[in-house]
Design an enzyme around this catalytic site. Structure first.
Site, PDB file in Angstrom:
ATOM      1  N   HIS A  63      -4.015  -0.200 -13.070  1.00  0.00           N
ATOM      2  CA  HIS A  63      -2.981  -0.099 -12.272  1.00  0.00           C
ATOM      3  C   HIS A  63      -2.944   1.035 -11.127  1.00  0.00           C
ATOM      4  O   HIS A  63      -3.132   2.157 -11.692  1.00  0.00           O
ATOM      5  CB  HIS A  63      -1.415   0.065 -12.760  1.00  0.00           C
ATOM      6  CG  HIS A  63      -0.009   0.149 -12.007  1.00  0.00           C
ATOM      7  ND1 HIS A  63       0.362  -0.882 -11.742  1.00  0.00           N
ATOM      8  CD2 HIS A  63       0.554   1.165 -11.607  1.00  0.00           C
ATOM      9  CE1 HIS A  63       1.453  -0.959 -10.963  1.00  0.00           C
ATOM     10  NE2 HIS A  63       1.660   0.396 -10.869  1.00  0.00           N
ATOM     11  N   HIS A  65      -1.821   2.288  -6.930  1.00  0.00           N
ATOM     12  CA  HIS A  65      -1.822   2.244  -5.474  1.00  0.00           C
ATOM     13  C   HIS A  65      -2.384   3.091  -4.516  1.00  0.00           C
ATOM     14  O   HIS A  65      -2.272   4.330  -4.613  1.00  0.00           O
ATOM     15  CB  HIS A  65      -0.084   2.492  -5.347  1.00  0.00           C
ATOM     16  CG  HIS A  65       0.723   1.976  -6.298  1.00  0.00           C
ATOM     17  ND1 HIS A  65       1.211   0.566  -6.403  1.00  0.00           N
ATOM     18  CD2 HIS A  65       1.437   2.348  -7.285  1.00  0.00           C
ATOM     19  CE1 HIS A  65       2.154   0.213  -7.236  1.00  0.00           C
ATOM     20  NE2 HIS A  65       2.094   1.311  -8.025  1.00  0.00           N
ATOM     21  N   GLN A  68      -1.557   5.624  -1.904  1.00  0.00           N
ATOM     22  CA  GLN A  68      -0.913   6.798  -2.470  1.00  0.00           C
ATOM     23  C   GLN A  68      -1.593   8.192  -2.852  1.00  0.00           C
ATOM     24  O   GLN A  68      -0.913   9.332  -2.839  1.00  0.00           O
ATOM     25  CB  GLN A  68       0.226   6.643  -3.635  1.00  0.00           C
ATOM     26  CG  GLN A  68       1.368   5.687  -3.432  1.00  0.00           C
ATOM     27  CD  GLN A  68       2.040   5.273  -4.586  1.00  0.00           C
ATOM     28  OE1 GLN A  68       2.106   5.903  -5.556  1.00  0.00           O
ATOM     29  NE2 GLN A  68       3.053   4.336  -4.460  1.00  0.00           N
ATOM     30  N   HIS A 216       6.920  -7.316  -7.696  1.00  0.00           N
ATOM     31  CA  HIS A 216       6.855  -5.686  -7.776  1.00  0.00           C
ATOM     32  C   HIS A 216       7.843  -5.171  -9.214  1.00  0.00           C
ATOM     33  O   HIS A 216       7.393  -4.146  -9.852  1.00  0.00           O
ATOM     34  CB  HIS A 216       7.533  -5.218  -6.757  1.00  0.00           C
ATOM     35  CG  HIS A 216       7.529  -3.737  -6.679  1.00  0.00           C
ATOM     36  ND1 HIS A 216       8.788  -3.059  -7.235  1.00  0.00           N
ATOM     37  CD2 HIS A 216       6.765  -2.731  -6.247  1.00  0.00           C
ATOM     38  CE1 HIS A 216       8.465  -1.416  -7.119  1.00  0.00           C
ATOM     39  NE2 HIS A 216       7.573  -1.547  -6.560  1.00  0.00           N
ATOM     40  N   HIS A 243       6.067  -4.100 -12.704  1.00  0.00           N
ATOM     41  CA  HIS A 243       6.720  -2.745 -13.178  1.00  0.00           C
ATOM     42  C   HIS A 243       7.904  -3.120 -14.073  1.00  0.00           C
ATOM     43  O   HIS A 243       8.883  -3.875 -13.499  1.00  0.00           O
ATOM     44  CB  HIS A 243       7.271  -2.080 -12.004  1.00  0.00           C
ATOM     45  CG  HIS A 243       5.968  -1.482 -11.148  1.00  0.00           C
ATOM     46  ND1 HIS A 243       6.058  -1.754  -9.840  1.00  0.00           N
ATOM     47  CD2 HIS A 243       5.008  -0.611 -11.168  1.00  0.00           C
ATOM     48  CE1 HIS A 243       5.012  -1.071  -9.208  1.00  0.00           C
ATOM     49  NE2 HIS A 243       4.496  -0.230  -9.981  1.00  0.00           N
ATOM     50  N   GLU A 246      10.609   1.883 -15.833  1.00  0.00           N
ATOM     51  CA  GLU A 246       9.726   2.891 -15.593  1.00  0.00           C
ATOM     52  C   GLU A 246      10.915   3.988 -15.691  1.00  0.00           C
ATOM     53  O   GLU A 246      10.705   5.022 -16.272  1.00  0.00           O
ATOM     54  CB  GLU A 246       9.206   3.146 -14.454  1.00  0.00           C
ATOM     55  CG  GLU A 246       8.654   4.352 -14.038  1.00  0.00           C
ATOM     56  CD  GLU A 246       7.703   4.345 -12.688  1.00  0.00           C
ATOM     57  OE1 GLU A 246       7.903   3.349 -12.017  1.00  0.00           O
ATOM     58  OE2 GLU A 246       7.041   5.390 -12.492  1.00  0.00           O
ATOM     59  N   HIS A 280       4.511   0.355 -17.169  1.00  0.00           N
ATOM     60  CA  HIS A 280       4.866   1.561 -17.722  1.00  0.00           C
ATOM     61  C   HIS A 280       5.794   1.307 -19.141  1.00  0.00           C
ATOM     62  O   HIS A 280       5.599   1.712 -19.987  1.00  0.00           O
ATOM     63  CB  HIS A 280       6.185   1.910 -16.853  1.00  0.00           C
ATOM     64  CG  HIS A 280       5.448   2.405 -15.324  1.00  0.00           C
ATOM     65  ND1 HIS A 280       4.448   3.563 -15.364  1.00  0.00           N
ATOM     66  CD2 HIS A 280       5.763   1.883 -14.111  1.00  0.00           C
ATOM     67  CE1 HIS A 280       4.104   3.736 -13.993  1.00  0.00           C
ATOM     68  NE2 HIS A 280       4.630   2.727 -13.214  1.00  0.00           N
ATOM     69  N   ASP A 331      -2.295   4.804 -11.088  1.00  0.00           N
ATOM     70  CA  ASP A 331      -1.051   4.767 -10.438  1.00  0.00           C
ATOM     71  C   ASP A 331      -0.975   5.318  -9.198  1.00  0.00           C
ATOM     72  O   ASP A 331      -1.474   4.978  -8.164  1.00  0.00           O
ATOM     73  CB  ASP A 331       0.127   4.762 -11.479  1.00  0.00           C
ATOM     74  CG  ASP A 331       1.487   4.386 -11.112  1.00  0.00           C
ATOM     75  OD1 ASP A 331       1.457   3.874  -9.862  1.00  0.00           O
ATOM     76  OD2 ASP A 331       2.517   4.578 -11.633  1.00  0.00           O
TER      77      ASP A 331
HETATM   78 ZN   LIG Z   1       3.027   1.335  -9.679  1.00  0.00          ZN
END
Ligand SMILES: [Zn+2]
Length: 467
Positions: A63, A65, A68, A216, A243, A246, A280, A331
């Site tokens: 996982h 992104h 980021q 998502h 997800h 979380e 998560h 992540d």
């Molecule tokens: Zn994520």
């Protein structure tokens, strides 16, 4: 490119480090040909000696992104006298970065992030990709433009990628997208599924690229879409990632809107099964854990991100005892270090339970040991989550390998009985010196061939994005 026999000092096979063992890889097929006695395999042709190295399966990052990576270090503050910082205030900062990126920027950010992963011994990334539209929210002429850029970035540095193409239609349960979410929008189900098929077509013939379906979250996808999305994944044998739970407020919103908890809702829609990974799953009840375990569903924990965002502790022991396999993800890229991700799963249980050596499996001499299980989370479990034939050093599997430096001061004093524990509990990414993906060397002596150009472009981008 021809088959070569790699001869390190040690090879990690079936949960143990073995001496006098070699691994024959074929860059043409991308697979491991054979694992066996060094003396036999060295007689088969080309040989590459790796003195002072231990060979492990490459880590599988289930996982990520990638973009980021740009906000690392930029969200560790809050206004004096203002409201408390939390996941939701972090999300506003992250949206700000997402907003600014051109397709070229998306490429540069992903390329640098993937290169950092390779240097950390990560050979596969499950990229949960949700930047789809231009900054005004319009479709690009090619609707999968940004997904292609991310895949090209992966290909340039040589990391294996599973593009978890994200479906994102609502800003909360029953709510329209917020203006700040317009780049993520996939407003109609048929259009999203057409994009998935376009990606499958575009990736055909690229052995290092595959696709997954990724609603998502329950806040971003209408409940009625879950079943058709899952059916599309099943028909094409794709992974299905979402997800889940979380933050406590997500659970409360689900209870208010639907009268059930998130995993109960997924069960009701018939989408819990072996292809589902709940990312998560921080706030799940024993009943939800039983539903995940009973269906063969997986969880992907992202502990360095979860601690950074104040999400809470993964119920790791309860999940594993409930039969749920747990994979790992970097992540938000606060840290890209799978040694750290692995050990946090154990350390959280120690802090919670006031005891030591919790997540242990049978090892040598009648002992229970943590290292084999933790290494399994970072490799085998991730491969299962992404539905790839990798994560272990066995004949026929993908030749995705990581070599660590046995001379590194951090692990000085190791022996074959302690090396696994030293890596799992005390190792860091800078132990990694060589990395192969599909039998092709991508990191050599700690360096990547595209390092200078990728780093320069990323630094320039970070300067332009600003803080
Ligand atoms: Zn994520």
């Amino acid at each position: 490119m021809r088959p070569v026999t790699l001869v390190p000092d040690l090879v990690y096979v079936h949960g143990r480090f073995r001496n006098d063992t070699a691994v024959r890889v074929d860059p043409l097929t991308g697979r491991i040909h054979e694992v066996g006695p060094a003396v036999d395999l060295m007689a088969m042709g080309a040989v590459e000696r790796l003195p002072g190295r231990a060979l492990l399966p490459g880590f599988v990052n289930a996982h990520s992104h990638a973009f980021q990576r740009l906000i690392r270090g930029r969200t560790q503050w809050r206004p004096a006298g203002g409201e408390a910082a939390d996941f939701w205030s972090w999300r506003r900062s992250m949206y700000g970065a997402a907003f600014a990126l051109t397709p070229e920027d998306v490429y540069d950010a992903a390329r640098f992030c993937f290169l950092e992963m390779l240097r950390a011994g990560i050979t596969t990334v499950g990229e949960f990709h949700y930047l789809h539209r231009d900054p005004e929210g319009g479709r690009y002429a090619d609707p999968i433009e940004l997904a292609r850029r991310v895949a090209m970035a992966a290909e340039e540095v040589g990391i294996r990628i599973v593009l978890l193409h994200t479906c994102y239609a609502t800003g909360g349960i029953g709510r329209a997208l917020e203006p700040s979410q317009r780049r993520f929008s996939t407003p109609d189900l048929d259009g999203y599924l057409a994009d998935i098929d376009a990606l499958l077509g575009a990736f055909a013939g690229h052995p290092g690229r595959t696709v997954g379906i990724a609603p998502h979250s329950l806040r971003a996808v209408p409940r009625a879409w879950l079943t058709p999305l899952h059916a599309h994944a099943a028909a094409r044998d794709l992974p299905f990632h979402i997800h889940v739970s979380e933050q406590p407020s997500e659970v409360e919103d689900c209870l208010t809107a639907h009268g059930c908890r998130p995993v109960e809702l997924l069960d009701g829609e018939g989408v819990l099964d072996r292809r589902l990974t709940a990312v998560h799953a921080t706030h799940v009840t024993p009943g939800e854990i039983a539903l995940l375990g009973g269906s063969g569903s997986m969880v992907c924990a992202c502990p360095t991100t979860e601690r950074d965002l104040g999400d809470g502790f993964l119920p790791g022991l309860a999940l594993l005892e409930g039969g749920v396999r747990v994979a790992l993800g970097s992540d938000s890229q606060t840290i890209i270090d799978f040694f750290e991700e692995m050990r946090l799963i154990e350390y959280h249980e120690r802090l919670r339970g006031l005891r030591r050596v919790v997540l242990a499996v049978p090892g040598a001499a009648g002992r229970l040991e943590v290292a084999p299980l933790l290494l399994d989370l970072g490799t085998v479990a991730g491969a299962r989550s992404l539905r790839l034939e990798t994560g272990a050093i066995l004949p026929g599997l993908l030749a995705d390998l990581t070599a660590v430096d046995l001379e590194h001061p951090r692990i000085a004093g190791w022996d074959t009985g302690t090396l696994g524990a030293m890596l799992a509990m005390s190792g860091t990414a800078d132990l990694v010196v060589d990395v192969w993906v599909g039998g092709v060397r991508r990191i050599d002596g700690g360096r990547h061939a595209r390092e200078e150009v990728a780093t320069a472009a990323f630094r320039d981008l970070a300067r332009r994005i600003g803080s």
